[in-house]
Scaffold this active site. Structure first.
Site, PDB file in Angstrom:
ATOM      1  N   LYS A 166       2.066  -8.136  -7.477  1.00  0.00           N
ATOM      2  CA  LYS A 166       0.825  -8.612  -8.058  1.00  0.00           C
ATOM      3  C   LYS A 166      -0.289  -7.622  -7.742  1.00  0.00           C
ATOM      4  O   LYS A 166      -0.154  -6.853  -6.791  1.00  0.00           O
ATOM      5  CB  LYS A 166       0.485 -10.007  -7.542  1.00  0.00           C
ATOM      6  CG  LYS A 166      -0.158 -10.037  -6.146  1.00  0.00           C
ATOM      7  CD  LYS A 166      -0.705 -11.402  -5.849  1.00  0.00           C
ATOM      8  CE  LYS A 166      -1.519 -11.390  -4.566  1.00  0.00           C
ATOM      9  NZ  LYS A 166      -2.850 -10.757  -4.657  1.00  0.00           N
ATOM     10  N   HIS A 181      -0.949 -17.239  -6.256  1.00  0.00           N
ATOM     11  CA  HIS A 181      -0.469 -18.057  -5.144  1.00  0.00           C
ATOM     12  C   HIS A 181      -0.760 -19.551  -5.336  1.00  0.00           C
ATOM     13  O   HIS A 181       0.140 -20.394  -5.254  1.00  0.00           O
ATOM     14  CB  HIS A 181      -1.107 -17.612  -3.828  1.00  0.00           C
ATOM     15  CG  HIS A 181      -0.846 -16.187  -3.467  1.00  0.00           C
ATOM     16  ND1 HIS A 181       0.309 -15.523  -3.826  1.00  0.00           N
ATOM     17  CD2 HIS A 181      -1.584 -15.294  -2.759  1.00  0.00           C
ATOM     18  CE1 HIS A 181       0.257 -14.284  -3.367  1.00  0.00           C
ATOM     19  NE2 HIS A 181      -0.875 -14.124  -2.723  1.00  0.00           N
ATOM     20  N   GLU A 190      -8.820 -17.376   4.881  1.00  0.00           N
ATOM     21  CA  GLU A 190      -8.634 -16.231   5.758  1.00  0.00           C
ATOM     22  C   GLU A 190      -9.873 -16.071   6.626  1.00  0.00           C
ATOM     23  O   GLU A 190     -10.993 -16.280   6.157  1.00  0.00           O
ATOM     24  CB  GLU A 190      -8.414 -14.956   4.937  1.00  0.00           C
ATOM     25  CG  GLU A 190      -7.158 -14.974   4.088  1.00  0.00           C
ATOM     26  CD  GLU A 190      -6.997 -13.690   3.294  1.00  0.00           C
ATOM     27  OE1 GLU A 190      -6.317 -12.773   3.776  1.00  0.00           O
ATOM     28  OE2 GLU A 190      -7.560 -13.612   2.198  1.00  0.00           O
ATOM     29  N   ASP A 201      -7.549 -12.759  -7.229  1.00  0.00           N
ATOM     30  CA  ASP A 201      -6.676 -12.261  -6.176  1.00  0.00           C
ATOM     31  C   ASP A 201      -5.713 -13.322  -5.668  1.00  0.00           C
ATOM     32  O   ASP A 201      -4.569 -13.012  -5.321  1.00  0.00           O
ATOM     33  CB  ASP A 201      -7.531 -11.735  -5.014  1.00  0.00           C
ATOM     34  CG  ASP A 201      -6.706 -11.024  -3.956  1.00  0.00           C
ATOM     35  OD1 ASP A 201      -5.772 -10.288  -4.324  1.00  0.00           O
ATOM     36  OD2 ASP A 201      -6.989 -11.198  -2.754  1.00  0.00           O
ATOM     37  N   ARG A 238       4.016  11.299  -2.859  1.00  0.00           N
ATOM     38  CA  ARG A 238       3.470  12.652  -2.825  1.00  0.00           C
ATOM     39  C   ARG A 238       3.375  13.134  -1.374  1.00  0.00           C
ATOM     40  O   ARG A 238       2.307  13.168  -0.783  1.00  0.00           O
ATOM     41  CB  ARG A 238       2.097  12.688  -3.492  1.00  0.00           C
ATOM     42  CG  ARG A 238       2.149  12.543  -5.001  1.00  0.00           C
ATOM     43  CD  ARG A 238       0.764  12.688  -5.600  1.00  0.00           C
ATOM     44  NE  ARG A 238      -0.116  11.603  -5.148  1.00  0.00           N
ATOM     45  CZ  ARG A 238      -1.396  11.488  -5.516  1.00  0.00           C
ATOM     46  NH1 ARG A 238      -1.946  12.398  -6.294  1.00  0.00           N
ATOM     47  NH2 ARG A 238      -2.125  10.483  -5.084  1.00  0.00           N
ATOM     48  N   ASP A 265       5.735 -12.705  -6.004  1.00  0.00           N
ATOM     49  CA  ASP A 265       4.651 -13.459  -5.390  1.00  0.00           C
ATOM     50  C   ASP A 265       5.163 -13.838  -4.010  1.00  0.00           C
ATOM     51  O   ASP A 265       5.963 -14.759  -3.860  1.00  0.00           O
ATOM     52  CB  ASP A 265       4.313 -14.711  -6.207  1.00  0.00           C
ATOM     53  CG  ASP A 265       3.109 -15.458  -5.655  1.00  0.00           C
ATOM     54  OD1 ASP A 265       2.829 -15.318  -4.447  1.00  0.00           O
ATOM     55  OD2 ASP A 265       2.450 -16.191  -6.414  1.00  0.00           O
ATOM     56  N   HIS A 266       4.723 -13.100  -2.984  1.00  0.00           N
ATOM     57  CA  HIS A 266       5.359 -13.256  -1.672  1.00  0.00           C
ATOM     58  C   HIS A 266       5.181 -14.651  -1.101  1.00  0.00           C
ATOM     59  O   HIS A 266       5.969 -15.078  -0.256  1.00  0.00           O
ATOM     60  CB  HIS A 266       4.832 -12.197  -0.695  1.00  0.00           C
ATOM     61  CG  HIS A 266       3.402 -12.380  -0.301  1.00  0.00           C
ATOM     62  ND1 HIS A 266       2.365 -11.828  -1.017  1.00  0.00           N
ATOM     63  CD2 HIS A 266       2.831 -13.038   0.736  1.00  0.00           C
ATOM     64  CE1 HIS A 266       1.226 -12.138  -0.438  1.00  0.00           C
ATOM     65  NE2 HIS A 266       1.472 -12.871   0.627  1.00  0.00           N
ATOM     66  N   LYS A 286     -12.481 -15.658   2.068  1.00  0.00           N
ATOM     67  CA  LYS A 286     -12.434 -14.763   3.226  1.00  0.00           C
ATOM     68  C   LYS A 286     -13.584 -15.078   4.170  1.00  0.00           C
ATOM     69  O   LYS A 286     -14.597 -15.639   3.773  1.00  0.00           O
ATOM     70  CB  LYS A 286     -12.496 -13.307   2.769  1.00  0.00           C
ATOM     71  CG  LYS A 286     -11.243 -12.873   2.003  1.00  0.00           C
ATOM     72  CD  LYS A 286     -11.253 -11.393   1.720  1.00  0.00           C
ATOM     73  CE  LYS A 286      -9.968 -10.966   1.018  1.00  0.00           C
ATOM     74  NZ  LYS A 286      -8.773 -11.122   1.880  1.00  0.00           N
ATOM     75  N   LYS A 329       8.040 -17.794   1.179  1.00  0.00           N
ATOM     76  CA  LYS A 329       7.839 -18.402   2.493  1.00  0.00           C
ATOM     77  C   LYS A 329       8.690 -19.653   2.641  1.00  0.00           C
ATOM     78  O   LYS A 329       8.830 -20.453   1.718  1.00  0.00           O
ATOM     79  CB  LYS A 329       6.355 -18.727   2.702  1.00  0.00           C
ATOM     80  CG  LYS A 329       5.484 -17.487   2.852  1.00  0.00           C
ATOM     81  CD  LYS A 329       4.044 -17.850   3.138  1.00  0.00           C
ATOM     82  CE  LYS A 329       3.185 -16.604   3.297  1.00  0.00           C
ATOM     83  NZ  LYS A 329       3.538 -15.850   4.509  1.00  0.00           N
TER      84      LYS A 329
END
Length: 484
Positions: free
Chosen positions: A146, A238, A214, A233, A39, A175-176, A336, A180
């Protein structure tokens, strides 16, 4: 390739730079074309400038003007929202024109870099305007980011929506983490080397720890993250995929079909502990210190309700009921605002059945371990015991280390380079099929439902390694978490 949601962070930081890096490495055909849909009241040249800025800032490879100019000739932009029939008709005409002008041959990949609530809208529009139709001479594929639903029920609903329009072989669930280099190296390390596979079983392995930590908070993801939490998440996708690669049997070949069969067997064999109160832990970060700076707690973050019960740390124990892994627990954790950013898989081995040394000689010796470092310093570490130089027989842990950066001169491709290339080639070995997605939700749903009935998560200060309940969870089994 058509990118829906082309103005978002994922597109700007990952997708568009990955497309340029592929072109820079000579892996895209000269007629490759990129269409943005969003948009925005942009012309094609405005879109080209957006891509240019994203590439200059985030690409892995050096910027080369001649590569850019050839790539930019195939850029197009279609303005509109997901309910705009005129916009999708414009998209259909744009794709048709690119077939004629650029020779793309009717082959189109639709990348849904958008929130999941819009998936069904876009899929429906693609069907209504004939954009999903394919024949023997051309293909149409759809790429879905995802999360694949928020539980088993919604995952099945999403799969139904997609499967009504695209056949299974044309659906790519990204799924990135599976793109890897170090994740793919799990397969190479296990099955290309004779020294690992004989000890890759319950006779020698004590337990396995899979960690994705993280050091950052939720940043600007409050709208997505709150109500989803760490387990949905990260663990559902993963970490369960990493576990499947570690635990699977040797596939007949490394094509998509045989890899999926073996991963699916692992997920089907997973058994939850009877006492979820003793075999799971969850937490929520409070204010503390991270990177030398004072940081807010989760409920102090912008747009987070003060009474939120969303977990920012999750740890679970899973067992795999197969001959290979009987009585070997798999511990999965993510969080996290932890001590540092790291993703690793640690295969921890049993102690030698007999140590012909005095107790004082081996008091600094722990379990042997093989640690696969997925990020940030990609590589493999083997921990074993060695004699300390001197006249006394004293043994302590030492590390043997392999680092990608110190061994190979070429830097590892970004995960999205590999995954986008696989989509365009139609080779999907690293993409989970809907069976794997549903099995993962079957594993996680009972845990999330149990947590929902038992109050708020424990708390832990930012910069630490999670709540005390996670430490107690392993202590009950006579084990401790690794400090990466």
């Amino acid at each position: 390739m058509v990118i829906f949601g082309v103005t978002g962070d994922l597109s700007r930081k990952k997708l568009m730079p990955a497309v340029y890096d592929l072109a820079n490495r000579g892996l895209l055909p000269p007629g490759f074309s990129l269409v943005g849909f969003a948009r925005r009241d942009w012309a094609d040249q405005d879109f080209a400038q957006i891509v240019h800025d994203a590439v200059k800032e985030h690409s892995r490879t050096d910027f080369r003007e001649e590569v850019w100019q050839q790539l930019a000739e195939g850029f197009r932009f279609v303005p509109g929202d997901f309910s705009d029939d005129f916009a999708f008709e414009n998209l259909r005409q744009t794709i048709h024109d690119l077939d004629r002008v650029r020779g793309t041959g009717g082959n189109t990949a639709f990348y849904l870099s958008i929130p999941p609530r819009f998936f069904s809208d876009v899929i429906g529009q693609l069907k209504e305007h004939g954009l999903a139709e394919q024949n023997a001479e051309s293909w149409r594929r759809v790429v879905v980011e995802k999360p694949f639903g928020s539980d088993l029920k919604t995952a099945r609903e999403l799969n139904t929506v997609i499967s009504e329009v695209f056949p299974p072989g044309s659906v790519f669930r990204i799924d990135h983490y599976l793109g890897k280099e170090t994740v793919q190296n799990i397969l190479a390390m296990r099955f290309a080397n004779a020294m690992f596979e004989p000890i890759w079983n319950s006779n020698y392995v004590d337990h396995v720890q899979i960690t994705m930590a993280e050091d950052i908070g939720i940043g600007g993801r409050a709208g997505y993250y709150d109500g989803i939490g760490a387990a949905r998440d990260v663990i559902q996708n993963h970490l369960l995929q990493l576990m499947a690669l570690i635990a699977m049997e040797e596939p007949t070949s490394f094509d998509a079909k045989h890899l999926r069969i073996e991963k699916q067997k692992v997920l089907e064999a997973v058994v939850l502990p009877r006492r979820l109160d003793l075999a799971t832990a969850r937490g929520q970060y409070t204010e503390g210190w991270a990177g030398g700076h004072k940081v807010n707690g989760y409920t102090q973050e912008a747009d987070i309700p003060r009474g939120s019960r969303t977990e920012t740390f999750a740890a679970i124990r899973l067992d795999i009921e197969t001959r290979r892994w009987a009585n070997v627990p798999f511990y999965l954790r993510t969080g996290k605002r932890l001590g540092r950013r790291v993703t690793e898989v640690a295969v921890v081995f049993k102690r030698a059945p007999h140590l012909p040394f005095t107790a004082t000689s081996t008091e600094e010796l722990t379990h042997n371990a093989l640690v696969i470092r997925v990020q940030p310093d990609e590589g493999v570490t083997i921990r074993f015991g060695a004699k300390v130089p001197g006249t006394a027989m004293e043994i302590r842990d030492v590390n043997m280390d392999f680092a990608y950066g110190g061994t190979f001169t070429e830097s590892s491709p970004e995960a999205y380079e590999r995954l986008i290339l696989d989509v365009l080639l139609g080779e999907p070995p690293l993409f989970p099929r809907h069976e794997e997605v549903e099995l993962s939700w079957k594993i996680l749903d009972p845990i999330v439902q149990y947590w929902a009935k038992h109050g708020a998560p424990d708390t832990y200060p930012s910069g630490t390694w999670g709540p005390e309940s996670a430490e107690r969870m392993l202590a009950r089994d006579g084990r401790i978490w690794r400090r990466p």
